[in-house]
Each structure stands twice: as structure tokens, then as C-alpha cells.
Design a protein around this motif. Structure first.
Motif, PDB file in Angstrom:
ATOM      1  N   SER A   1       0.843  -1.194   0.000  1.00 21.45           N
ATOM      2  CA  SER A   1       0.000   0.000   0.000  1.00 21.45           C
ATOM      3  C   SER A   1       0.874   1.239   0.000  1.00 21.45           C
ATOM      4  O   SER A   1       2.080   1.170   0.287  1.00 21.45           O
ATOM      5  N   LEU A   2       0.261   2.383  -0.284  1.00 21.95           N
ATOM      6  CA  LEU A   2       1.011   3.631  -0.286  1.00 21.95           C
ATOM      7  C   LEU A   2       1.496   3.964   1.121  1.00 21.95           C
ATOM      8  O   LEU A   2       2.612   4.448   1.304  1.00 21.95           O
ATOM      9  N   GLY A   3       0.664   3.693   2.117  1.00 21.95           N
ATOM     10  CA  GLY A   3       1.075   3.936   3.493  1.00 21.95           C
ATOM     11  C   GLY A   3       2.292   3.112   3.872  1.00 21.95           C
ATOM     12  O   GLY A   3       3.210   3.615   4.542  1.00 21.95           O
ATOM     13  N   GLU A   4       2.316   1.862   3.427  1.00 19.93           N
ATOM     14  CA  GLU A   4       3.469   1.011   3.695  1.00 19.93           C
ATOM     15  C   GLU A   4       4.712   1.528   2.976  1.00 19.93           C
ATOM     16  O   GLU A   4       5.823   1.460   3.517  1.00 19.93           O
ATOM     17  N   PHE A   5       4.518   2.062   1.774  1.00 24.50           N
ATOM     18  CA  PHE A   5       5.660   2.602   1.035  1.00 24.50           C
ATOM     19  C   PHE A   5       6.249   3.810   1.764  1.00 24.50           C
ATOM     20  O   PHE A   5       7.475   3.956   1.845  1.00 24.50           O
ATOM     21  N   VAL A   6       5.389   4.686   2.273  1.00 27.43           N
ATOM     22  CA  VAL A   6       5.879   5.855   3.002  1.00 27.43           C
ATOM     23  C   VAL A   6       6.714   5.409   4.202  1.00 27.43           C
ATOM     24  O   VAL A   6       7.805   5.947   4.453  1.00 27.43           O
ATOM     25  N   ALA A   7       6.227   4.411   4.929  1.00 26.60           N
ATOM     26  CA  ALA A   7       6.971   3.912   6.085  1.00 26.60           C
ATOM     27  C   ALA A   7       8.295   3.287   5.653  1.00 26.60           C
ATOM     28  O   ALA A   7       9.337   3.494   6.298  1.00 26.60           O
ATOM     29  N   TYR A   8       8.268   2.552   4.542  1.00 25.23           N
ATOM     30  CA  TYR A   8       9.484   1.904   4.030  1.00 25.23           C
ATOM     31  C   TYR A   8      10.497   2.949   3.570  1.00 25.23           C
ATOM     32  O   TYR A   8      11.707   2.824   3.824  1.00 25.23           O
ATOM     33  N   ALA A   9      10.001   4.004   2.907  1.00 25.35           N
ATOM     34  CA  ALA A   9      10.894   5.065   2.433  1.00 25.35           C
ATOM     35  C   ALA A   9      11.518   5.815   3.611  1.00 25.35           C
ATOM     36  O   ALA A   9      12.692   6.198   3.559  1.00 25.35           O
ATOM     37  N   LYS A  10      10.754   6.012   4.666  1.00 23.70           N
ATOM     38  CA  LYS A  10      11.305   6.689   5.837  1.00 23.70           C
ATOM     39  C   LYS A  10      12.386   5.845   6.512  1.00 23.70           C
ATOM     40  O   LYS A  10      13.340   6.384   7.083  1.00 23.70           O
ATOM     41  N   ALA A  11      12.235   4.528   6.410  1.00 17.82           N
ATOM     42  CA  ALA A  11      13.228   3.629   6.997  1.00 17.82           C
ATOM     43  C   ALA A  11      14.464   3.486   6.113  1.00 17.82           C
ATOM     44  O   ALA A  11      15.504   2.984   6.565  1.00 17.82           O
ATOM     45  N   ASN A  12      14.336   3.939   4.856  1.00 16.65           N
ATOM     46  CA  ASN A  12      15.443   3.856   3.897  1.00 16.65           C
ATOM     47  C   ASN A  12      15.626   5.198   3.197  1.00 16.65           C
ATOM     48  O   ASN A  12      15.496   5.288   1.967  1.00 16.65           O
ATOM     49  N   PRO A  13      15.930   6.255   3.941  1.00 22.63           N
ATOM     50  CA  PRO A  13      16.003   7.601   3.348  1.00 22.63           C
ATOM     51  C   PRO A  13      17.057   7.717   2.257  1.00 22.63           C
ATOM     52  O   PRO A  13      18.200   7.303   2.444  1.00 22.63           O
ATOM     53  N   GLY A  14      16.622   8.240   1.102  1.00 26.78           N
ATOM     54  CA  GLY A  14      17.545   8.476   0.004  1.00 26.78           C
ATOM     55  C   GLY A  14      17.961   7.249  -0.769  1.00 26.78           C
ATOM     56  O   GLY A  14      18.736   7.350  -1.724  1.00 26.78           O
ATOM     57  N   LYS A  15      17.442   6.076  -0.406  1.00 27.66           N
ATOM     58  CA  LYS A  15      17.831   4.838  -1.087  1.00 27.66           C
ATOM     59  C   LYS A  15      16.871   4.447  -2.207  1.00 27.66           C
ATOM     60  O   LYS A  15      17.162   3.542  -2.991  1.00 27.66           O
TER      61      LYS A  15
ATOM     62  N   LEU B   1       4.280  14.825  -2.884  1.00 22.39           N
ATOM     63  CA  LEU B   1       4.162  13.679  -1.989  1.00 22.39           C
ATOM     64  C   LEU B   1       5.277  13.705  -0.943  1.00 22.39           C
ATOM     65  O   LEU B   1       5.047  13.445   0.241  1.00 22.39           O
ATOM     66  N   LYS B   2       6.482  14.036  -1.379  1.00 22.32           N
ATOM     67  CA  LYS B   2       7.604  14.149  -0.454  1.00 22.32           C
ATOM     68  C   LYS B   2       7.356  15.249   0.578  1.00 22.32           C
ATOM     69  O   LYS B   2       7.632  15.074   1.775  1.00 22.32           O
ATOM     70  N   GLN B   3       6.825  16.384   0.123  1.00 25.58           N
ATOM     71  CA  GLN B   3       6.558  17.491   1.034  1.00 25.58           C
ATOM     72  C   GLN B   3       5.486  17.116   2.056  1.00 25.58           C
ATOM     73  O   GLN B   3       5.558  17.503   3.220  1.00 25.58           O
ATOM     74  N   LEU B   4       4.490  16.344   1.629  1.00 20.67           N
ATOM     75  CA  LEU B   4       3.398  15.950   2.521  1.00 20.67           C
ATOM     76  C   LEU B   4       3.826  14.915   3.551  1.00 20.67           C
ATOM     77  O   LEU B   4       3.345  14.924   4.688  1.00 20.67           O
ATOM     78  N   THR B   5       4.721  14.010   3.147  1.00 19.50           N
ATOM     79  CA  THR B   5       5.045  12.865   4.007  1.00 19.50           C
ATOM     80  C   THR B   5       6.421  12.935   4.661  1.00 19.50           C
ATOM     81  O   THR B   5       6.691  12.186   5.597  1.00 19.50           O
ATOM     82  N   GLY B   6       7.297  13.782   4.137  1.00 15.07           N
ATOM     83  CA  GLY B   6       8.637  13.890   4.696  1.00 15.07           C
ATOM     84  C   GLY B   6       9.596  12.801   4.250  1.00 15.07           C
ATOM     85  O   GLY B   6      10.666  12.628   4.848  1.00 15.07           O
ATOM     86  N   ILE B   7       9.256  12.067   3.206  1.00  8.33           N
ATOM     87  CA  ILE B   7      10.149  11.016   2.725  1.00  8.33           C
ATOM     88  C   ILE B   7      11.201  11.595   1.783  1.00  8.33           C
ATOM     89  O   ILE B   7      11.033  12.698   1.247  1.00  8.33           O
ATOM     90  N   GLU B   8      12.288  10.847   1.591  1.00 10.76           N
ATOM     91  CA  GLU B   8      13.358  11.250   0.680  1.00 10.76           C
ATOM     92  C   GLU B   8      13.428  10.262  -0.476  1.00 10.76           C
ATOM     93  O   GLU B   8      13.585   9.060  -0.259  1.00 10.76           O
ATOM     94  N   LEU B   9      13.297  10.769  -1.691  1.00 11.44           N
ATOM     95  CA  LEU B   9      13.390   9.956  -2.896  1.00 11.44           C
ATOM     96  C   LEU B   9      14.300  10.654  -3.898  1.00 11.44           C
ATOM     97  O   LEU B   9      14.320  11.882  -3.961  1.00 11.44           O
ATOM     98  N   VAL B  10      15.005   9.885  -4.691  1.00 11.80           N
ATOM     99  CA  VAL B  10      15.895  10.439  -5.708  1.00 11.80           C
ATOM    100  C   VAL B  10      15.146  10.518  -7.032  1.00 11.80           C
ATOM    101  O   VAL B  10      14.565   9.528  -7.488  1.00 11.80           O
ATOM    102  N   HIS B  11      15.176  11.689  -7.656  1.00  7.06           N
ATOM    103  CA  HIS B  11      14.496  11.883  -8.938  1.00  7.06           C
ATOM    104  C   HIS B  11      15.407  11.481 -10.096  1.00  7.06           C
ATOM    105  O   HIS B  11      16.549  11.935 -10.191  1.00  7.06           O
ATOM    106  N   VAL B  12      14.872  10.646 -11.006  1.00  5.74           N
ATOM    107  CA  VAL B  12      15.599  10.238 -12.210  1.00  5.74           C
ATOM    108  C   VAL B  12      14.736  10.592 -13.423  1.00  5.74           C
ATOM    109  O   VAL B  12      13.781   9.894 -13.733  1.00  5.74           O
ATOM    110  N   PRO B  13      15.029  11.702 -14.104  1.00  2.00           N
ATOM    111  CA  PRO B  13      14.208  12.112 -15.257  1.00  2.00           C
ATOM    112  C   PRO B  13      14.574  11.350 -16.520  1.00  2.00           C
ATOM    113  O   PRO B  13      15.733  11.002 -16.740  1.00  2.00           O
TER     114      PRO B  13
END
Length: 324
Positions: free
Chosen positions: A139-153, A172-184
Motif C-alpha cells: 500500500s502507499l502507506g506502507e511505502f511511506v513507512a518503508y521510504a522513511k526507513a530507507n532515506p535516500g535509497k 508527496l515528499k513534502q506531505l510525508t517527509g520522505i526522501e526519494l531520488v528523482h531520475v528524469p
């Protein structure tokens, strides 16, 4: 956005600006080229092909589709803006081509709200949040938790810098505080392919772009970033239902012509698009793809674009996302 820009866009849409216009004896008098400023195979290309047959019947001329990707849609957009303002060269642009690029690329000094005459929004595309199946979440909620546990990965793809899928994930990052790397990437197909191959873990796109991959098990649809579930995909919950309340991310595709295009041509093109969207076969296909039909008047399109431009301007400023 200045008051001058706002007034100019509305006036252009309503045909209220008194300006020299090239006389058109009969419009159209030759094939019409629709430039889609992204790679072939994406949502814009798909939508243009879907309505082209019905438009050809209404206008009596062929529709030629020209996919010109690159530069976050700027290359194709500038090609249309510099074309003769006679209604024979149009842009099928995404949200960013109208209300984002002027803020994400401020040094380009290119403001689509003054460079184009709006015709109509053709389709609204609620974003589906796709995940590579290798990520251990359901789920999206699980992804947010997973991303927070793996910041920037973890990383996400987009059709290009400044596109709606790019900025929607930034929101989405601003709303949840997660860190994701953008690849255009250069267009939606390679961006989706990056998700399938596991080069990135997340991608936002319409249901029509990722449906086949979900059905084959190559991608997972976590949620739809809309206020309600898609009628044809009732098993995919909304982002709010999945743990991110209030998160809505919709892309839309609109048709526009170069500024100074005569109102007679704009009216004829708007009528042709409306006729196409009312075709039962087109309606059915749009629904199947998860698209919502447009068809609003040029003035209505202009008003909606002005309001949305302010939202994206503020999002870009908050995230310091402007490209020097």
C-alpha cells in the motif's frame, strides 16, 4: 503570475483582445499538425490519436501528429509558439506545458499563458502510483513507512524535469517527509520502462500507461491519486484511503494554438474537439484508459489554468525546484 499575464490569457481565450488577425477564407484549408512535446507512445500521443479521426471528420482535413520530446516539453512548445498563427499548427500539451514550466525554468523567459491561445482541455488523467514489485510493500502507506526507513535509497522516474509526474512526487515528499531520488527520462515510455526494469522504484502515470504492466505482474498499482477510485479499476484505492490524506495528483492534456490565431479558427477547433469527445467510441476508450473527458470552452480553460498556475508556482518555490 502578474495581473497583466492573467488578463492577457483570459482575453485571448475569449477573443476579446483587439489585434490584427490574418484573414482565413476557409479554415482549415490544409492538414493540421498537432505537436505533442513528448516521446511517441505516451498519454499525449495516445489521446491525440484517439480524437484525431473524429476531428478529421469535423474539420475535413487530416490531422498529423508530430511527437517532439525533450526539455521538459519546452522544445515542442516553442516550436508551436513560433509557428504561423493560422490554426494549422497546434500543441497537445500537458499540465506543465501550460502552468508549470514558466516557474520550473524561469530563465527561459517563456510564458505559455501569453504565448498560446487556449482551445480546450481534452482529457484529465488521474495519476496512478506504480511500484516495482521488488519493493516489499502493498500500500502507499506502507511505502511511506518503508521510504522513511530507507532515506535516500529509493528513486522515482518522470518523463522529464518539471513534468506533472515529477512535481506530483515532490508534493508527496513534502506531505510525508520522505526522501526519494528523482531520475528524469525523455518521455513517459522510458520512464515506465525504468520502473519495470527496477532502475527506479516508483512512477506516477495514468492507468492507460501502466495497465498492461500491472496485469502482467511487472508493476504494482498502489493507489490512484484522485478524490475517488477509477470506475474501471475499483480495486485500486485512493491515496487518501491508503494513508496519505488529501493527496491528489492529476495530469491533464489541453489543445492550444499560437497567440494571435484568429478566433474563427479557435472556434472551429474547439467544436471539432467537442464533437470528438462526444463520439461513443472515444468516450468508451477514454473511460477504459482511466481518463476523464474535457471539452470546456477556451475561456473556461484559461480560468482554470490561471488558478492552477498559482498552486504549482507555490509548490516549486517551497521545494526550491526551479532549474537555473
Amino acid at each position: 503570475m502578474t495581473d497583466l499575464t492573467r488578463r492577457a490569457f483570459v482575453a485571448a481565450a475569449a477573443g476579446a483582445v483587439l489585434m490584427p488577425q490574418r484573414a482565413i477564407a476557409a479554415f482549415p484549408d490544409r492538414p493540421i499538425t498537432v505537436i505533442v512535446p513528448y516521446a511517441a507512445g505516451g498519454a499525449g500521443d495516445m489521446i491525440t490519436r484517439l480524437i484525431s479521426n473524429a476531428m478529421e471528420k469535423a474539420l475535413g482535413q487530416p490531422i498529423v501528429i508530430d511527437a517532439r520530446g525533450g526539455g521538459g516539453g519546452m522544445i515542442g512548445a516553442k516550436a508551436v509558439a513560433s509557428a504561423a498563427p493560422d490554426g494549422h499548427t497546434l500543441m497537445m500539451g500537458a499540465t506543465n506545458n501550460f502552468v508549470i514550466n514558466q516557474f520550473i525554468f524561469p530563465k527561459t523567459s517563456f510564458d505559455p499563458l501569453t504565448e498560446f491561445v487556449p482551445i480546450t482541455r481534452v482529457a484529465v488523467v488521474p495519476s496512478v502510483i506504480y511500484m516495482n514489485p521488488s519493493v516489499p510493500v502493498k500500500s502507499l502507506g506502507e511505502f511511506v513507512a518503508y521510504a522513511k526507513a530507507n532515506p535516500g535509497k529509493l528513486s522515482y522516474s518522470s518523463p522529464s524535469v518539471g513534468t506533472t509526474p515529477h512535481l506530483a512526487v515532490e508534493r508527496l515528499k513534502q506531505l510525508t517527509g520522505i526522501e526519494l531520488v528523482h531520475v528524469p527520462y525523455r518521455g513517459a515510455p522510458p520512464a515506465m520502462q525504468a520502473l519495470i526494469t527496477g532502475d527506479v522504484q516508483l512512477y506516477l502515470a495514468g492507468w492507460g500507461v501502466g495497465r498492461g504492466f500491472v496485469q502482467s505482474g511487472k508493476a504494482r498499482a498502489l493507489a490512484v491519486a484522485s478524490t475517488s477510485r477509477l470506475p474501471n479499476v475499483p480495486d485500486v484505492p485512493t491515496a487518501s484511503e491508503s494513508g496519505v490524506p488529501g493527496y491528489v495528483a492529476e495530469n491533464w492534456w489541453g489543445l492550444a494554438a499560437p497567440k494571435d490565431t484568429p478566433q474563427t479558427a479557435i472556434d472551429a477547433l474547439h467544436a471539432a474537439v467537442k464533437a470528438a469527445l462526444q463520439d461513443p467510441a472515444v468516450e468508451a476508450k477514454l473511460s477504459e484508459l482511466g481518463f476523464l473527458p474535457g471539452g470546456e470552452s477556451p475561456a473556461e480553460f484559461a480560468k482554470a489554468a490561471q488558478a492552477e498556475a498559482i498552486v504549482w508556482r507555490d509548490t516549486i518555490a517551497k521545494g526550491k525546484l526551479a532549474v537555473d
